[in-house]
Design an enzyme around this catalytic site. Structure first.
Site, PDB file in Angstrom:
ATOM      1  N   HIS A   1     -14.317   2.679  11.067  1.00 35.49           N
ATOM      2  CA  HIS A   1     -13.947   1.330  11.518  1.00 35.49           C
ATOM      3  C   HIS A   1     -13.519   1.321  12.990  1.00 35.49           C
ATOM      4  O   HIS A   1     -13.606   0.300  13.649  1.00 35.49           O
ATOM      5  CB  HIS A   1     -12.821   0.771  10.655  1.00 35.49           C
TER       6      HIS A   1
ATOM      7  N   HIS B   1      -7.667  11.280   9.225  1.00 39.60           N
ATOM      8  CA  HIS B   1      -6.418  10.940   8.524  1.00 39.60           C
ATOM      9  C   HIS B   1      -6.426  11.472   7.098  1.00 39.60           C
ATOM     10  O   HIS B   1      -5.648  11.031   6.272  1.00 39.60           O
ATOM     11  CB  HIS B   1      -6.226   9.418   8.518  1.00 39.60           C
TER      12      HIS B   1
ATOM     13  N   CYS C   1     -13.738   9.784   6.471  1.00 37.14           N
ATOM     14  CA  CYS C   1     -13.489   8.576   5.680  1.00 37.14           C
ATOM     15  C   CYS C   1     -14.027   7.353   6.417  1.00 37.14           C
ATOM     16  O   CYS C   1     -14.069   7.317   7.647  1.00 37.14           O
ATOM     17  CB  CYS C   1     -11.982   8.442   5.464  1.00 37.14           C
TER      18      CYS C   1
ATOM     19  N   CYS D   1      -6.250  10.950   1.330  1.00 37.92           N
ATOM     20  CA  CYS D   1      -6.736   9.567   1.392  1.00 37.92           C
ATOM     21  C   CYS D   1      -7.511   9.187   0.134  1.00 37.92           C
ATOM     22  O   CYS D   1      -7.025   8.422  -0.680  1.00 37.92           O
ATOM     23  CB  CYS D   1      -7.558   9.285   2.643  1.00 37.92           C
TER      24      CYS D   1
ATOM     25  N   SER E   1     -12.646   4.603   6.908  1.00 35.41           N
ATOM     26  CA  SER E   1     -11.639   3.958   7.764  1.00 35.41           C
ATOM     27  C   SER E   1     -11.662   4.523   9.182  1.00 35.41           C
ATOM     28  O   SER E   1     -11.346   3.819  10.137  1.00 35.41           O
ATOM     29  CB  SER E   1     -10.240   4.131   7.172  1.00 35.41           C
TER      30      SER E   1
HETATM   31 ZN   LIG Z   1      -9.273   7.139   4.444  1.00 39.68          ZN
END
Ligand SMILES: [Zn+2]
Ligand SMILES: [Zn+2]
Length: 367
Positions: A45, A61, A40, A168, A42
């Site tokens: 990041h 996650h 993902c 997610c 995220s």
């Molecule tokens: Zn995610």
């Protein structure tokens, strides 16, 4: 026990596959063998530095797996249970939990963002030094120890690769349409960004009965996927996108617009593309400290509503099973989201493909 995991030592470096020590689950915790974990933005990041986090860290996650063991005082799962991991565990008792906003639970935010379990300590170590858990999950690893509140028990007949995406992308995207915006039958919707979250927003809007679903992206391949997920119209993201959306909506703009990337310029475009009285949903995660120009005078005059959407406003124990029931009934596409599968040692290539826009979702699959 010793496990293989993808470790990030500092921003702007590749992941390295390491053997780490994973402690036994303590009170209220479960040991889960990971079957699959989605890749993902995220997670990225942390690599780019857009999200600051204690390091070294194990990211990941969007995972699903099987409970192998539980610590004392665990009553929600048992060994053998199939689970989807929830990156926003909720206490059930705080102000937000009691106001039906468990995705905003205040109790667990601090330890989760400190990269530890709920007691403030990590279970991962390398040569005796702590290694931190992203989202309290750290599922780019063969095994994880997680709080029991992060384990959502699911039906046993769902393939775990598909189930992982509910942790997610599917929850965030479908939830944004279903719960944050509350799209109604006949509504018009525009979705900016057709990656994992955007495609799920499109299929969420379709599930809610939206009549007009406009997908906007720079990438032709993603627009083709968007049509497969229920988009009625697709627009190449360029200077004419705003006019094209207005042309499709009687000159007004869409009832609901969604920004699924986290780019200020695209958030401003989503704001402009919503009709007066319409709703703008910001679901993509922007880098910390980024600024978006949302002009107050226009918000007042046009009564546009701007809503943040965190984890699609879902309640994971209620909604993960609901989404998987929809999947098993053929109403929710999850397999079609998985463009590529990778082994854990191919994780850097998986992120490269994500950044190149080559995949809807890449998934790390464990043997
Ligand atoms: Zn995610
Ligand atoms: Zn709470």
């Amino acid at each position: 026990m010793n496990i293989q995991a993808a470790v990030l030592y500092e921003p702007n470096t590749p992941f390295t596959i390491e053997t780490l020590t994973l402690d036994e689950p303590r009170q209220g915790e479960a040991l889960v063998r990971i079957a699959a974990c989605g890749v993902c933005h995220s997670d990225y990041h942390l690599v780019s530095g857009a999200t600051r986090h204690p390091m070294p860290v194990v990211c990941g996650h969007e995972g699903a797996g099987v409970v192998e063991a539980v610590g004392p005082r665990v009553d929600s799962v048992r060994p053998g249970d199939h689970v989807v991991l929830n990156w926003a565990p909720a206490c059930g008792r705080c102000f937000y939990c009691q106001h039906d906003q468990p995705n905003l639970c205040a109790t667990f935010t601090e330890p989760i963002w400190a990269g530890t379990m709920l007691d403030g300590t990590p279970r991962l170590h390398r040569n005796g030094d702590p290694v931190y858990h992203y989202c309290g999950l750290a599922s780019f690893a063969e095994y994880v120890v997680v709080p029991q509140q992060s384990c959502i028990h699911i039906r046993q007949d769902v393939p775990l690769k598909a189930a992982s995406l509910v942790g997610c992308a599917a929850a965030t995207g479908v939830g944004a349409a279903m719960y944050t915006a509350r799209v109604r039958p006949g509504d018009s919707v525009a979705v900016f960004g057709c990656g994992g979250v955007g495609l799920n927003t499109i299929q969420g809007a379709a599930l809610c009965g939206a009549a007009l679903i406009i997908a906007v992206d720079v990438n032709e391949a993603k627009l083709a996927l968007a049509r497969q997920f229920g988009a009625t119209h697709t627009i190449r993201s360029d200077d004419n996108a705003l006019q094209a959306i207005r042309d499709l909506t009687g000159g007004r703009g869409a009832d609901h617009t969604f920004e699924a990337v986290g780019l200020p310029a695209l958030q401003e475009l989503a704001f402009a593309a919503a009709r007066p009285g319409g709703t703008v949903v910001l679901e993509g995660l922007s880098p910390m400290g980024s600024n978006t120009n949302l002009p107050g005078a226009i918000i007042t005059r046009t009564e546009k509503t701007i809503k943040g959407s965190y984890y699609g406003s879902v309640n994971p124990p209620r909604d993960f099973p609901l989404l998987l029931d929809l999947y098993m009934a053929g109403r929710l596409k999850l397999d079609e989201l998985v463009s590529r599968e990778y082994r854990l040692d191919q994780i850097n290539g998986a992120f490269d493909a994500m950044l190149m826009g080559e995949v809807a979702r890449g998934v790390i699959v464990f043997g």
